[in-house]
Structure formats: structure tokens, C-alpha cells
Design an enzyme around this catalytic site. Structure first.
Site, PDB file in Angstrom:
ATOM      1  N   MET A   1      35.163 -39.939 -19.041  1.00  0.00           N
ATOM      2  CA  MET A   1      33.836 -39.759 -19.624  1.00  0.00           C
ATOM      3  C   MET A   1      33.556 -40.662 -20.834  1.00  0.00           C
ATOM      4  O   MET A   1      32.565 -40.448 -21.524  1.00  0.00           O
ATOM      5  CB  MET A   1      33.660 -38.273 -20.005  1.00  0.00           C
ATOM      6  N   GLU A   2      34.429 -41.650 -21.096  1.00  0.00           N
ATOM      7  CA  GLU A   2      34.220 -42.495 -22.296  1.00  0.00           C
ATOM      8  C   GLU A   2      34.486 -43.987 -22.097  1.00  0.00           C
ATOM      9  O   GLU A   2      33.968 -44.815 -22.871  1.00  0.00           O
ATOM     10  CB  GLU A   2      35.120 -42.029 -23.464  1.00  0.00           C
TER      11      GLU A   2
ATOM     12  N   GLY B   1      40.774 -38.262 -14.243  1.00  0.00           N
ATOM     13  CA  GLY B   1      40.958 -37.732 -12.889  1.00  0.00           C
ATOM     14  C   GLY B   1      41.243 -38.886 -11.934  1.00  0.00           C
ATOM     15  O   GLY B   1      40.601 -39.937 -12.019  1.00  0.00           O
TER      16      GLY B   1
ATOM     17  N   GLU C   1      44.540 -36.314 -27.612  1.00  0.00           N
ATOM     18  CA  GLU C   1      44.690 -37.730 -27.269  1.00  0.00           C
ATOM     19  C   GLU C   1      45.006 -38.593 -28.496  1.00  0.00           C
ATOM     20  O   GLU C   1      45.439 -39.735 -28.339  1.00  0.00           O
ATOM     21  CB  GLU C   1      43.436 -38.222 -26.549  1.00  0.00           C
TER      22      GLU C   1
ATOM     23  N   ASP D   1      44.505 -34.817 -13.412  1.00  0.00           N
ATOM     24  CA  ASP D   1      43.985 -34.026 -12.287  1.00  0.00           C
ATOM     25  C   ASP D   1      43.486 -34.973 -11.203  1.00  0.00           C
ATOM     26  O   ASP D   1      43.440 -36.178 -11.406  1.00  0.00           O
ATOM     27  CB  ASP D   1      42.847 -33.099 -12.757  1.00  0.00           C
TER      28      ASP D   1
HETATM   29  N1  ADE Z   1      38.996 -36.491 -17.580  1.00  0.00           N
HETATM   30  C1  ADE Z   1      40.092 -35.955 -17.007  1.00  0.00           C
HETATM   31  N2  ADE Z   1      39.825 -35.505 -15.778  1.00  0.00           N
HETATM   32  C2  ADE Z   1      38.517 -35.752 -15.551  1.00  0.00           C
HETATM   33  C3  ADE Z   1      37.644 -35.506 -14.479  1.00  0.00           C
HETATM   34  N3  ADE Z   1      38.079 -34.887 -13.376  1.00  0.00           N
HETATM   35  N4  ADE Z   1      36.346 -35.881 -14.588  1.00  0.00           N
HETATM   36  C4  ADE Z   1      35.916 -36.493 -15.715  1.00  0.00           C
HETATM   37  N5  ADE Z   1      36.694 -36.751 -16.769  1.00  0.00           N
HETATM   38  C5  ADE Z   1      37.996 -36.385 -16.694  1.00  0.00           C
END
Ligand code: ADE
Length: 232
Positions: free
Chosen positions: A176-177, A79, A13, A200
Site C-alpha cells: 500500500m505504499e 502480499g 517495520e 500473506d
Molecule cells: N501488505 C501486506 N499484505 C498485504 C495485502 N494482502 N494487501 C495489501 N497490502 C499488504
């Protein structure tokens, strides 16, 4: 004088940004390497925070304290939480919250940090607008969305967990951040925006899709940040 703090959780990243930067100095703090210099003609500090909420919060606070950044941008992958938001599309944050915060017993809403004064930490309107307009110029093949980013210390790869997050928080993407960076920026009165490219669908397909699409998505988000920098 503007100085932009740019945080990515993973090497993919930030590697492109570091590669293109004219580096003035590097500083090691809290086991993170802060690269300070000029990027696209703009003063910037680029840093890989590591994954998860605690790393992200520590990183954002250091950017405020030690580097006195005037703005924070969080770049990376996420995601999707909406059917129409596809892999490769971009989400620009309107605001961000912690999907794994639950202090309802204390009389606050699910996701709300007690005593924070808001459920979700609002992103800077000017940075949002810049990100949207730069994205429309640069990324013809993919859609750009403006909406809520939700964060937790969990990689979401289960349809039921995803559905629960969707119904509780009306998020556009999950990662997650973003929320801890948003919270730190909010507490320090520093304008911020989160830019995430979708890697995803945060359901049972995520385990397969993430490793395939993550690299391209990370690069797409970083190139958008580069485009924004001179215009901030
Ligand atoms: N970062 C990318 N995809 C993610 C997901 N499915 N859950 C949490 N963080 C992510």
C-alpha cells in the site's frame, strides 16, 4: 555525502532500525517522526509513514525536501501475487505502479499516471543488486525474487480481486505504499528500491496469515536494509 531515507509504514517495520540507530535529532513533520542519525555507520533518516499511498507520498517528499536524502529505501511486508512466492520470501522491486489508478479514458494504460511518462517507476539497478546479494548472504532459508511491486489503497484479501490485479499488472507482490514512494523518488530524481518480505498470499487466507507472519516478515526486511546500508 550519502544519506539514506528509510520508510516503513507500520511500527513493526521500523522499530528495529530505530533501536539500532545512533540518533542525532528527531524532527516532527506532517504528524510523522523523522529519526536522523547513523545506522550501521551510514547517515540515515528512518521514518514511520503510516499506512497508505497519501501518507507514503507525503513522507517521501519530506525526505527529499527537508533532509535532502540521496537514496530512498522502502522496507516492509506485502502480499504475494505468485504461487511460487511464499510467506517469508523477499521481493526486491524492479519497478512499482499503482494498481488502483485507472485513467484509460484519457488514453493511457491501466495503472499509468497520466503525463508521468512511464507506466511503472523504475527502481535503481545498483540498489536492486545490493539488496539481492545481501539477501542471498543473510537469508538462506527463504527465496529472493526481483520483480514488480504494485500498490493501492486496499488490503487485498479476496482471490478474485487478487486475480484481477495479477492479470492486469504482472506484479510479484502487492502492498500500500511502494508506488507513491517510487513516484515521489522518480519526480525528485532520487534513486530508490522497495524491499518487501511476504506476510500473506493476498487471497482469502490473508486475514488469518497477516497477523501471524507480519512481525517476522517486517523484521526480515529491516535486517536486509541494515546489511545493505554500509555498501550503498
Ligand atoms: N501488505 C501486506 N499484505 C498485504 C495485502 N494482502 N494487501 C495489501 N497490502 C499488504
Amino acid at each position: 555525502m550519502k544519506k539514506i531515507g528509510i520508510i516503513g509504514a507500520m511500527a513493526q517495520e521500523v522499530e528495529r532500525l530505530k533501536g539500532e540507530m545512533e540518533v542525532f535529532r528527531t524532527v516532527s513533520k506532517a504528524s510523522m517522526e523523522f529519526w536522523e542519525g547513523a545506522l550501521c555507520g551510514t547517515k540515515a533518516v528512518v521514518v514511520q509513514s503510516g499506512i497508505g499511498k497519501v501518507n507514503a507520498a507525503i513522507c517521501a517528499q519530506i525526505l527529499c525536501d527537508l533532509f535532502e536524502v540521496t537514496h530512498i529505501i522502502n522496507t516492509g511486508v506485502a502480499g504475494s501475487l505468485k504461487n511460487e512466492i511464499d510467506i517469508g520470501d523477499i521481493v526486491v522491486s524492479t519497478d512499482a505502479l499503482h494498481h488502483d489508478m485507472d485513467a484509460q479514458v484519457l488514453g493511457v494504460q491501466i495503472g499509468e499516471v497520466p503525463q508521468a511518462g512511464c507506466l511503472a517507476f523504475p527502481a535503481d539497478p545498483h540498489l536492486q543488486q545490493l539488496a539481492i546479494s545481501c539477501c542471498k548472504e543473510v537469508d538462506a532459508g527463504h527465496a529472493v525474487y526481483q520483480g514488480r511491486v504494485v500498490s493501492g489503497d486496499q488490503f487485498i484479501s479476496d482471490r478474485r480481486v487478487k486475480d484481477n490485479i495479477v492479470s492486469n499488472f504482472q506484479g510479484f507482490c502487492v502492498e500500500m505504499e511502494g508506488a507513491p514512494i517510487a513516484q515521489a523518488a522518480y519526480l525528485n530524481h532520487v534513486p530508490f528500491v522497495i524491499i518487501r518480505a511476504i506476510s500473506d498470499k493476498a487471497d482469502d487466507s490473508a486475514k488469518m496469515d497477516f497477523p501471524i507472519f507480519e512481525k517476522d516478515a517486517a523484521a526480515r526486511s529491516a535486517s536486509l536494509v541494515e546489511r545493505m546500508l554500509p555498501l550503498i
